[in-house]
Design a protein around this motif. Structure first.
Motif, PDB file in Angstrom:
ATOM      1  N   LYS A  30     -43.545  18.735 -53.003  1.00 43.02           N
ATOM      2  CA  LYS A  30     -43.308  19.429 -54.268  1.00 43.02           C
ATOM      3  C   LYS A  30     -41.877  19.275 -54.776  1.00 43.02           C
ATOM      4  CE  LYS A  30     -46.811  22.843 -53.169  1.00 43.02           C
ATOM      5  NZ  LYS A  30     -47.083  24.246 -52.846  1.00 43.02           N
ATOM      6  N   LEU A  31     -41.006  18.719 -53.939  1.00 41.82           N
ATOM      7  CA  LEU A  31     -39.597  18.603 -54.302  1.00 41.82           C
ATOM      8  C   LEU A  31     -39.260  17.189 -54.769  1.00 41.82           C
ATOM      9  CD1 LEU A  31     -37.926  20.500 -51.330  1.00 41.82           C
ATOM     10  CD2 LEU A  31     -38.208  21.316 -53.656  1.00 41.82           C
ATOM     11  N   PRO A  32     -38.257  17.058 -55.640  1.00 38.00           N
ATOM     12  CA  PRO A  32     -37.798  15.717 -56.019  1.00 38.00           C
ATOM     13  C   PRO A  32     -37.031  15.091 -54.857  1.00 38.00           C
ATOM     14  CG  PRO A  32     -36.397  17.385 -57.015  1.00 38.00           C
ATOM     15  CD  PRO A  32     -37.539  18.110 -56.348  1.00 38.00           C
ATOM     16  N   ILE A  33     -36.876  13.793 -54.912  1.00 34.45           N
ATOM     17  CA  ILE A  33     -36.139  13.093 -53.864  1.00 34.45           C
ATOM     18  C   ILE A  33     -34.724  13.651 -53.780  1.00 34.45           C
ATOM     19  CG2 ILE A  33     -35.204  10.851 -53.175  1.00 34.45           C
ATOM     20  CD1 ILE A  33     -37.651   9.578 -54.496  1.00 34.45           C
ATOM     21  N   GLY A  34     -34.309  13.980 -52.562  1.00 32.07           N
ATOM     22  CA  GLY A  34     -32.977  14.538 -52.373  1.00 32.07           C
ATOM     23  C   GLY A  34     -32.807  15.086 -50.968  1.00 32.07           C
ATOM     24  N   ARG A  35     -31.687  15.775 -50.771  1.00 38.12           N
ATOM     25  CA  ARG A  35     -31.351  16.289 -49.433  1.00 38.12           C
ATOM     26  C   ARG A  35     -32.349  17.325 -48.930  1.00 38.12           C
ATOM     27  NH1 ARG A  35     -24.858  17.119 -50.027  1.00 38.12           N
ATOM     28  NH2 ARG A  35     -24.329  14.927 -49.841  1.00 38.12           N
ATOM     29  N   GLU A  36     -32.748  18.232 -49.815  1.00 38.18           N
ATOM     30  CA  GLU A  36     -33.659  19.298 -49.380  1.00 38.18           C
ATOM     31  C   GLU A  36     -34.997  18.715 -48.937  1.00 38.18           C
ATOM     32  OE1 GLU A  36     -35.263  23.598 -51.068  1.00 38.18           O
ATOM     33  OE2 GLU A  36     -33.866  22.416 -52.266  1.00 38.18           O
ATOM     34  N   ARG A  37     -35.501  17.750 -49.681  1.00 38.11           N
ATOM     35  CA  ARG A  37     -36.765  17.104 -49.329  1.00 38.11           C
ATOM     36  C   ARG A  37     -36.620  16.350 -48.002  1.00 38.11           C
ATOM     37  NH1 ARG A  37     -39.768  12.205 -52.504  1.00 38.11           N
ATOM     38  NH2 ARG A  37     -41.667  12.262 -51.288  1.00 38.11           N
ATOM     39  N   ASP A  38     -35.514  15.622 -47.850  1.00 38.44           N
ATOM     40  CA  ASP A  38     -35.272  14.896 -46.601  1.00 38.44           C
ATOM     41  C   ASP A  38     -35.200  15.843 -45.411  1.00 38.44           C
ATOM     42  OD1 ASP A  38     -35.240  12.529 -48.007  1.00 38.44           O
ATOM     43  OD2 ASP A  38     -33.050  12.378 -48.064  1.00 38.44           O
ATOM     44  N   ALA A  39     -34.576  16.999 -45.607  1.00 41.07           N
ATOM     45  CA  ALA A  39     -34.461  17.978 -44.524  1.00 41.07           C
ATOM     46  C   ALA A  39     -35.842  18.495 -44.117  1.00 41.07           C
ATOM     47  CB  ALA A  39     -33.566  19.129 -44.945  1.00 41.07           C
ATOM     48  N   LEU A  40     -36.710  18.730 -45.094  1.00 45.10           N
ATOM     49  CA  LEU A  40     -38.063  19.213 -44.783  1.00 45.10           C
ATOM     50  C   LEU A  40     -38.871  18.136 -44.057  1.00 45.10           C
ATOM     51  CD1 LEU A  40     -38.970  21.218 -47.994  1.00 45.10           C
ATOM     52  CD2 LEU A  40     -38.761  22.118 -45.681  1.00 45.10           C
ATOM     53  N   LEU A  41     -38.731  16.898 -44.486  1.00 46.85           N
ATOM     54  CA  LEU A  41     -39.448  15.815 -43.810  1.00 46.85           C
ATOM     55  C   LEU A  41     -38.935  15.622 -42.386  1.00 46.85           C
ATOM     56  CD1 LEU A  41     -39.726  13.241 -46.726  1.00 46.85           C
ATOM     57  CD2 LEU A  41     -41.557  14.644 -45.749  1.00 46.85           C
ATOM     58  N   LYS A  42     -37.624  15.796 -42.190  1.00 48.21           N
ATOM     59  CA  LYS A  42     -37.047  15.701 -40.846  1.00 48.21           C
ATOM     60  C   LYS A  42     -37.577  16.824 -39.966  1.00 48.21           C
ATOM     61  CE  LYS A  42     -32.628  15.547 -38.430  1.00 48.21           C
ATOM     62  NZ  LYS A  42     -31.156  15.578 -38.573  1.00 48.21           N
ATOM     63  N   LYS A  43     -37.680  18.021 -40.540  1.00 49.54           N
ATOM     64  CA  LYS A  43     -38.212  19.164 -39.794  1.00 49.54           C
ATOM     65  C   LYS A  43     -39.664  18.907 -39.385  1.00 49.54           C
ATOM     66  CE  LYS A  43     -39.197  24.076 -40.215  1.00 49.54           C
ATOM     67  NZ  LYS A  43     -39.163  25.248 -41.087  1.00 49.54           N
ATOM     68  N   ALA A  44     -40.451  18.343 -40.304  1.00 49.36           N
ATOM     69  CA  ALA A  44     -41.854  18.045 -40.001  1.00 49.36           C
ATOM     70  C   ALA A  44     -41.956  17.034 -38.867  1.00 49.36           C
ATOM     71  CB  ALA A  44     -42.559  17.519 -41.253  1.00 49.36           C
ATOM     72  N   LYS A  45     -41.118  16.005 -38.910  1.00 46.89           N
ATOM     73  CA  LYS A  45     -41.146  14.980 -37.869  1.00 46.89           C
ATOM     74  C   LYS A  45     -40.729  15.565 -36.523  1.00 46.89           C
ATOM     75  CE  LYS A  45     -39.674  10.283 -36.980  1.00 46.89           C
ATOM     76  NZ  LYS A  45     -38.965   9.113 -37.503  1.00 46.89           N
ATOM     77  N   GLN A  46     -39.696  16.399 -36.519  1.00 44.50           N
ATOM     78  CA  GLN A  46     -39.245  17.024 -35.271  1.00 44.50           C
ATOM     79  C   GLN A  46     -40.312  17.947 -34.698  1.00 44.50           C
ATOM     80  OE1 GLN A  46     -35.598  18.848 -36.588  1.00 44.50           O
ATOM     81  NE2 GLN A  46     -34.359  17.116 -35.919  1.00 44.50           N
TER      82      GLN A  46
END
Length: 66
Positions: A30-46
């Motif tokens: 739901k977020l545009p490309i950026g730091r917040e989105r990257d952080a959420l994707l990193k959290k999901a992967k972890q």
């Protein structure tokens, strides 16, 4: 000393990890490309990595040292 509140979990640890990963990925979509989105994707992967490690640690094939 403060008393810890105890709560009976209705879902297994693996299910809670998977749910957390799914929620993080959905929020990232739901977020545009950026730091917040990257952080959420990193959290999901972890979180998914933690689920795999937990599955490996609790597998029947893993034996305690003798």
């Amino acid at each position: 000393m403060a008393k810890r509140s105890r709560k009976k979990q209705s879902l297994s640890f693996d299910e809670r990890l998977q749910r957390a990963a799914d929620e993080a990925r959905e929020a990232a979509r739901k977020l545009p490309i950026g730091r917040e989105r990257d952080a959420l994707l990193k959290k999901a992967k972890q979180t998914e990595t933690a689920a795999r490690i937990n599955l490996w640690l609790t597998s029947a094939g893993l034996q305690s040292p003798k």
